[in-house]
Write a protein that holds these residues in place. Structure first.
Motif, mmCIF file in Angstrom:
data_model
loop_
_atom_site.group_PDB
_atom_site.id
_atom_site.type_symbol
_atom_site.label_atom_id
_atom_site.label_comp_id
_atom_site.label_asym_id
_atom_site.label_seq_id
_atom_site.Cartn_x
_atom_site.Cartn_y
_atom_site.Cartn_z
ATOM 1 N N SER A 33 114.822 1.932 -39.454
ATOM 2 C CA SER A 33 113.988 2.535 -40.503
ATOM 3 C C SER A 33 113.697 1.545 -41.608
ATOM 4 N N LYS A 70 109.618 5.937 -34.095
ATOM 5 C CA LYS A 70 110.400 6.516 -35.179
ATOM 6 C C LYS A 70 111.883 6.289 -34.902
ATOM 7 N N PRO A 71 112.703 6.283 -35.930
ATOM 8 C CA PRO A 71 114.148 6.112 -35.700
ATOM 9 C C PRO A 71 114.707 7.132 -34.714
ATOM 10 N N ALA A 97 110.449 0.833 -37.459
ATOM 11 C CA ALA A 97 109.671 2.069 -37.428
ATOM 12 C C ALA A 97 108.183 1.747 -37.577
#
Length: 118
Positions: free
Chosen positions: A118, A87-88, A14
């Motif tokens: 993450s 982002k995840p 991330a």
């Protein structure tokens, strides 16, 4: 006929970045608008970004605005998607596609997997 081949996917943490490429065969790549779509497991395919045949009028999904940049190089028959601040929830298979008419995508690549941890 146009064939599309995506590359550049992979595993990233991330906050990291990836650059996807879409290599097109055939002489008609430059005549079509190009888009990136993505599909996560169990979800419908969703629009990510698009750009006109000449690189103009970039358009983005709200979820990626300010983080992703779509571009293309018609001389090299290649499109790109620069993805920053990943982002995840960006994890998905990413597809490039060519738009032959409004809302109609006739040419698709096989996809490239992007996984954001993450």
């Amino acid at each position: 006929q146009v064939q599309l081949v995506e590359s550049g996917g992979g595993l990233v943490q991330a906050g990291g970045s990836l650059r996807l490429s879409c290599a097109a065969s055939g002489r008609t790549f430059s005549t079509y608008a190009m888009a990136w779509w993505r599909q996560a497991p169990g979800k419908e395919r969703e629009f990510v970004a698009s750009v006109d045949w000449n690189g103009g009028r970039p358009d983005y999904a709200d979820s990626v605005k300010g983080r992703f940049t779509i571009s293309r190089n018609n001389a090299q028959n290649t499109g790109y998607l620069q993805m920053n601040s990943l982002k995840p929830e960006d994890s998905a298979v990413y597809y490039c596609a060519l738009r032959v008419a409004p809302g109609k995508y006739d040419y698709w690549g096989q996809g490239t997997q992007v996984t954001v941890s993450s």
